[in-house]
Design a protein around this motif. Structure first.
Motif, PDB file in Angstrom:
ATOM      1  N   LYS A  74      18.944  94.749 -41.419  1.00  0.00           N
ATOM      2  CA  LYS A  74      18.447  95.892 -40.650  1.00  0.00           C
ATOM      3  C   LYS A  74      18.187  97.082 -41.563  1.00  0.00           C
ATOM      4  O   LYS A  74      17.210  97.820 -41.385  1.00  0.00           O
ATOM      5  CB  LYS A  74      19.437  96.258 -39.544  1.00  0.00           C
ATOM      6  CG  LYS A  74      19.399  95.305 -38.357  1.00  0.00           C
ATOM      7  CD  LYS A  74      20.244  95.813 -37.222  1.00  0.00           C
ATOM      8  CE  LYS A  74      20.160  94.879 -36.012  1.00  0.00           C
ATOM      9  NZ  LYS A  74      18.829  94.906 -35.398  1.00  0.00           N
ATOM     10  N   MET A  75      19.051  97.278 -42.550  1.00  0.00           N
ATOM     11  CA  MET A  75      18.845  98.386 -43.482  1.00  0.00           C
ATOM     12  C   MET A  75      17.629  98.144 -44.371  1.00  0.00           C
ATOM     13  O   MET A  75      16.826  99.048 -44.614  1.00  0.00           O
ATOM     14  CB  MET A  75      20.109  98.599 -44.320  1.00  0.00           C
ATOM     15  CG  MET A  75      21.267  99.186 -43.527  1.00  0.00           C
ATOM     16  SD  MET A  75      22.732  99.549 -44.519  1.00  0.00           S
ATOM     17  CE  MET A  75      23.453  97.914 -44.698  1.00  0.00           C
ATOM     18  N   SER A  77      15.088  96.330 -43.638  1.00  0.00           N
ATOM     19  CA  SER A  77      13.857  96.339 -42.836  1.00  0.00           C
ATOM     20  C   SER A  77      13.241  97.721 -42.784  1.00  0.00           C
ATOM     21  O   SER A  77      12.037  97.864 -42.584  1.00  0.00           O
ATOM     22  CB  SER A  77      14.150  95.833 -41.423  1.00  0.00           C
ATOM     23  OG  SER A  77      14.955  96.745 -40.707  1.00  0.00           O
ATOM     24  N   LEU A  78      14.054  98.759 -42.971  1.00  0.00           N
ATOM     25  CA  LEU A  78      13.526 100.125 -43.010  1.00  0.00           C
ATOM     26  C   LEU A  78      12.541 100.293 -44.158  1.00  0.00           C
ATOM     27  O   LEU A  78      11.487 100.924 -43.999  1.00  0.00           O
ATOM     28  CB  LEU A  78      14.684 101.117 -43.153  1.00  0.00           C
ATOM     29  CG  LEU A  78      14.294 102.584 -43.319  1.00  0.00           C
ATOM     30  CD1 LEU A  78      13.530 103.083 -42.095  1.00  0.00           C
ATOM     31  CD2 LEU A  78      15.545 103.438 -43.547  1.00  0.00           C
ATOM     32  N   ARG A 404      13.291 102.085 -37.110  1.00  0.00           N
ATOM     33  CA  ARG A 404      13.964 101.338 -38.180  1.00  0.00           C
ATOM     34  C   ARG A 404      15.091 102.165 -38.790  1.00  0.00           C
ATOM     35  O   ARG A 404      16.174 101.638 -39.103  1.00  0.00           O
ATOM     36  CB  ARG A 404      12.957 100.990 -39.277  1.00  0.00           C
ATOM     37  CG  ARG A 404      11.889 100.006 -38.900  1.00  0.00           C
ATOM     38  CD  ARG A 404      12.463  98.699 -38.446  1.00  0.00           C
ATOM     39  NE  ARG A 404      12.415  98.588 -36.995  1.00  0.00           N
ATOM     40  CZ  ARG A 404      13.139  97.782 -36.285  1.00  0.00           C
ATOM     41  NH1 ARG A 404      14.019  97.000 -36.851  1.00  0.00           N
ATOM     42  NH2 ARG A 404      13.023  97.732 -34.986  1.00  0.00           N
ATOM     43  N   ALA A 408      18.897 101.223 -38.901  1.00  0.00           N
ATOM     44  CA  ALA A 408      19.596 101.112 -40.184  1.00  0.00           C
ATOM     45  C   ALA A 408      20.866 101.955 -40.182  1.00  0.00           C
ATOM     46  O   ALA A 408      21.913 101.528 -40.686  1.00  0.00           O
ATOM     47  CB  ALA A 408      18.662 101.547 -41.315  1.00  0.00           C
ATOM     48  N   SER A 411      23.368 100.218 -38.234  1.00  0.00           N
ATOM     49  CA  SER A 411      23.901  99.095 -39.010  1.00  0.00           C
ATOM     50  C   SER A 411      24.890  99.551 -40.059  1.00  0.00           C
ATOM     51  O   SER A 411      25.846  98.839 -40.383  1.00  0.00           O
ATOM     52  CB  SER A 411      22.746  98.332 -39.669  1.00  0.00           C
ATOM     53  OG  SER A 411      21.909  97.756 -38.702  1.00  0.00           O
TER      54      SER A 411
END
Length: 488
Positions: A74-75, A77-78, A404, A408, A411
């Protein structure tokens, strides 16, 4: 006499149905109903494909890479979606708005079809030649690529739909149509989740392939929509009306970011979008940790997530049909916006006192369902008092980068408190309560600003210099019209 009685009963039923429609949606002319049906069908495919892929995403990632790497994914994906966001902003400058679906959906269709082929591979996919699951590893890049593709699809294509829709309707039409439009999206979402629940029968790779093919349906729907509702001419530099100036999309790679930082109203929309995503990310991870512990196999966990999608979108479908337009028109946008963070405070309190898998399941079903049916349409209406530059460029930063970034950040929180699980439940719930309180204050202020802007017919994003130029052009035209024949 019997014929007259039947006609009278039929007329009474039609009258009752019409009264219910007016109560729920207000006066909805035929052309607006047709427009709402087109946009509803488009959202049905966009959201349906996303929910099918979203329900598969976590189970496939957990099998190929490992669920413990999801916060990191998730991080990361930013970073991926930020790069794609720059590409998208450039596309908005060079590609006509109604052609954006063709370009972007074609790109994602190719990725989904390629993923389907690799998942069938006995060396890179889910299972080896002996039928046993291949060992998970962070070095298996297909897991990361498919995760980033689905995450960015959910942000970019859904955002593109609302950017386009917000530019097609006004505030009065939006209050009547958005409930029907959202209902179409939920029908697609339920259908996508239902397919995932039956993933044992169809196969995971086969569902990816179906998603790749169905992604190409969206540009076809836009094609027929444009034949029924041709696009308006693009405003020229010499356009003198304020509405024409509001419809222009200023070029520039960082134009959306500039507009976001410049206008506090737009920053408020960013905060409303981002803060909820932080809470949703924390609650979502809490549910998945407990759900994965209870469902060890990939198919069982996928079926659990598919059931979650079915329940969430069923709640959203029912509410969007009978509640969205009615609530917005009855309470006004400000109080409608405030309803959602108030509900968040309530359900997060329930999780704090009773942290279990099924409590989290139904809490997530409730807040996600109300978010899709009420909070998202209300949030989209905030763009009605902005220029098209904000609707297309600033909104893309809010939805894609903001979504995002907030996920993040959520997350990061879950990564800090992920072990032991009791710490995740305790501190995750406390942080969510604080954020929900902040969200309640911001939605109140933003709703008040929206009411002031609509009352004074102001448009956010109309620069003072542009407004003065528009007034100058208008005055010149009026002076020209007042010239006598001799002066001419």
């Amino acid at each position: 006499a019997r014929v007259r009685q039947r006609r009278s009963e039929r007329a009474a039923r039609v009258s009752m149905f019409s009264a219910c429609v007016r109560l729920l949606y207000g006066d909805l002319p035929h052309d607006q109903l047709v427009q709402a049906c087109f946009l509803s069908l488009l959202l049905c495919f966009v959201v349906g494909i996303y929910w099918m892929m979203r329900s598969l995403k976590d189970s496939v990632f957990a099998t190929i890479v490992g669920l413990e790497y999801q916060p990191m994914a998730k991080m990361l994906s930013l970073v991926v979606v930020t790069v794609m966001l720059f590409v998208y902003n450039k596309l908005v400058d060079v590609v006509p708005r109604h052609q954006l679906f063709k370009v972007i959906c074609g790109f994602y269709s190719a990725i989904f079809l390629g993923t389907a082929v690799l998942l069938k591979s006995t060396t890179h996919g889910l299972y080896g030649a002996d039928g046993a699951a291949l060992p998970s590893s962070p070095m298996r890049f297909i897991g990361w690529v498919h995760y980033f593709a689905i995450e960015s699809y959910g942000s970019l294509v859904v955002s593109l739909f609302w950017q386009y829709t917000n530019s097609q309707v006004n505030l009065k039409e939006a209050k009547a149509q958005y409930g029907l439009i959202v209902a179409g999206g939920q029908v697609g979402a339920i259908s996508g989740c239902t397919l995932v629940v039956a993933s044992k029968k169809f196969g995971v790779a086969e569902l990816y392939g179906a998603g790749g093919v169905l992604t190409l349906v969206s540009p076809v729907i836009v094609f027929f929509y444009l034949r029924r509702f041709p696009p308006a001419p693009v405003p020229t530099v010499s356009s003198s009306s304020s509405s024409s100036s509001a419809k222009k999309v200023a070029p520039g790679l960082f134009e959306g970011l500039r507009l976001l930082v410049k206008h506090p109203y737009v920053l408020g929309i960013f905060a409303v979008s981002a803060l909820f995503e932080i809470i949703a990310t924390i609650l979502d991870y809490q549910m998945k940790v407990l759900g994965k512990a209870a469902h060890s196999s990939t198919a069982d966990f996928a079926a659990f997530m598919g059931l979650f999608g079915q329940a969430t979108n069923s709640v959203s479908l029912i509410f969007s049909l009978i509640g969205t337009s009615f609530v917005i028109r009855s309470f006004g946008l400000r109080y409608t916006l405030m309803l959602f963070p108030a509900a968040l405070i309530l359900v997060v309190g329930v999780v704090y006192f009773a942290p279990s898998m099924w409590v989290l399941f139904w809490v997530m079903v409730s807040i996600k369902g109300i978010s899709y049916a009420l909070n998202n349409p209300s949030k989209e209406m905030l763009y009605m008092v902005t220029t098209d530059s904000i609707k297309f460029k600033a909104k893309s930063w809010i939805d894609v980068f903001g979504g995002r970034a907030s996920k993040a950040l959520g997350s990061v929180i879950t990564n800090i408190f992920k072990k032991p699980v009791t710490a995740l439940m305790l501190y995750g719930s406390l942080i969510s309560l604080v954020i929900a309180g902040m969200l309640l204050v911001i939605t109140s202020a933003l709703g008040r600003a929206f009411e002031r802007l609509t009352a004074t017919d102001q448009i956010i994003g109309m620069d003072q210099a542009a407004s003065e130029e528009t007034r100058g052009l208008t005055d010149a035209e009026e002076d020209k019209d007042e010239e006598t024949p001799l002066q001419k």
